[in-house]
Design a protein around this motif. Structure first.
Motif, mmCIF file in Angstrom:
data_model
loop_
_atom_site.group_PDB
_atom_site.id
_atom_site.type_symbol
_atom_site.label_atom_id
_atom_site.label_comp_id
_atom_site.label_asym_id
_atom_site.label_seq_id
_atom_site.Cartn_x
_atom_site.Cartn_y
_atom_site.Cartn_z
ATOM 1 N N GLN A 113 -13.559 1.920 0.854
ATOM 2 C CA GLN A 113 -12.952 1.590 2.108
ATOM 3 C C GLN A 113 -13.329 0.201 2.445
ATOM 4 N N GLN A 114 -14.797 -0.187 2.210
ATOM 5 C CA GLN A 114 -15.045 -1.472 2.352
ATOM 6 C C GLN A 114 -14.425 -2.688 1.379
ATOM 7 N N LEU A 115 -14.127 -2.114 0.174
ATOM 8 C CA LEU A 115 -13.349 -2.840 -0.797
ATOM 9 C C LEU A 115 -11.957 -3.179 -0.219
ATOM 10 N N ALA A 116 -11.421 -2.149 0.173
ATOM 11 C CA ALA A 116 -10.043 -2.498 0.996
ATOM 12 C C ALA A 116 -10.039 -3.331 2.181
ATOM 13 N N ARG A 117 -11.099 -3.528 3.097
ATOM 14 C CA ARG A 117 -11.370 -4.348 4.226
ATOM 15 C C ARG A 117 -11.674 -5.936 3.402
ATOM 16 N N ALA B 241 -3.512 1.248 -1.665
ATOM 17 C CA ALA B 241 -3.616 0.330 -2.752
ATOM 18 C C ALA B 241 -4.764 0.214 -3.694
ATOM 19 N N VAL B 242 -5.980 0.434 -2.881
ATOM 20 C CA VAL B 242 -7.171 -0.143 -3.599
ATOM 21 C C VAL B 242 -7.518 1.297 -4.088
ATOM 22 N N THR B 243 -7.091 2.408 -3.926
ATOM 23 C CA THR B 243 -7.211 3.453 -4.669
ATOM 24 C C THR B 243 -6.647 3.458 -6.072
ATOM 25 N N GLY B 244 -5.565 2.983 -6.414
ATOM 26 C CA GLY B 244 -4.835 2.661 -7.391
ATOM 27 C C GLY B 244 -5.133 1.665 -8.078
#
Length: 142
Positions: free
Chosen positions: A54-58, A66-69
């Motif tokens: 979640q932090q990476l996505a932000r 998208a970050v999950t993939g």
């Protein structure tokens, strides 16, 4: 150099971004086996070990899906490892693996060369001005 007649800023930003991303992806893939999107994630995990998805996505300005993939591909490639979050039972934290660190190290000279070429193309003032303007646009609140 005369100013270009085309003042469609959004169009020009999109076109420049596409051309730069394509060139940078080709070079980063050759140097380190990663795309610029993957490299951005690796740098974020390097800069903040234990970051959550979640932090990476932000940080990357991406949707969590998208970050999950992206994280799935990095994990499958052995560049990032997932570990249980120390306090949140449903969350994981991300850590660079030795291979992830090696990929960052392998990509850095190519990143430096690419930036040097851009600085040469734009001149020192143009490079600094473009970086400053793009930073303002990246964090602009419309």
């Amino acid at each position: 150099m005369p100013e270009p007649d085309d003042q469609r800023l959004y169009f020009l930003l999109q076109r420049a971004a596409h051309r730069l991303r394509t060139a940078a992806d080709r070079r980063c893939l050759a140097a380190a086996g990663v795309t610029t999107a993957q490299l951005g994630a690796l740098f974020a995990v390097h800069d903040e070990p234990g970051i959550t998805q979640q932090q990476l996505a932000r940080t990357l300005g991406l949707r969590e899906s998208a970050v999950t993939g992206l994280v799935g591909r990095l994990t499958a490639a052995g560049l990032v490892a997932k570990e249980a979050h120390p306090r949140e039972h449903r969350a994981v934290v991300l850590q660079l693996t030795d291979s992830g660190t090696d990929a960052l190290r392998a990509a850095q000279p190519e990143i430096d060369r690419f930036n040097a070429e851009l600085r040469e193309a734009l001149g020192d003032d143009g490079f600094s001005g473009a970086a400053s303007a793009l930073h303002r646009l990246a964090y602009w609140q419309s």
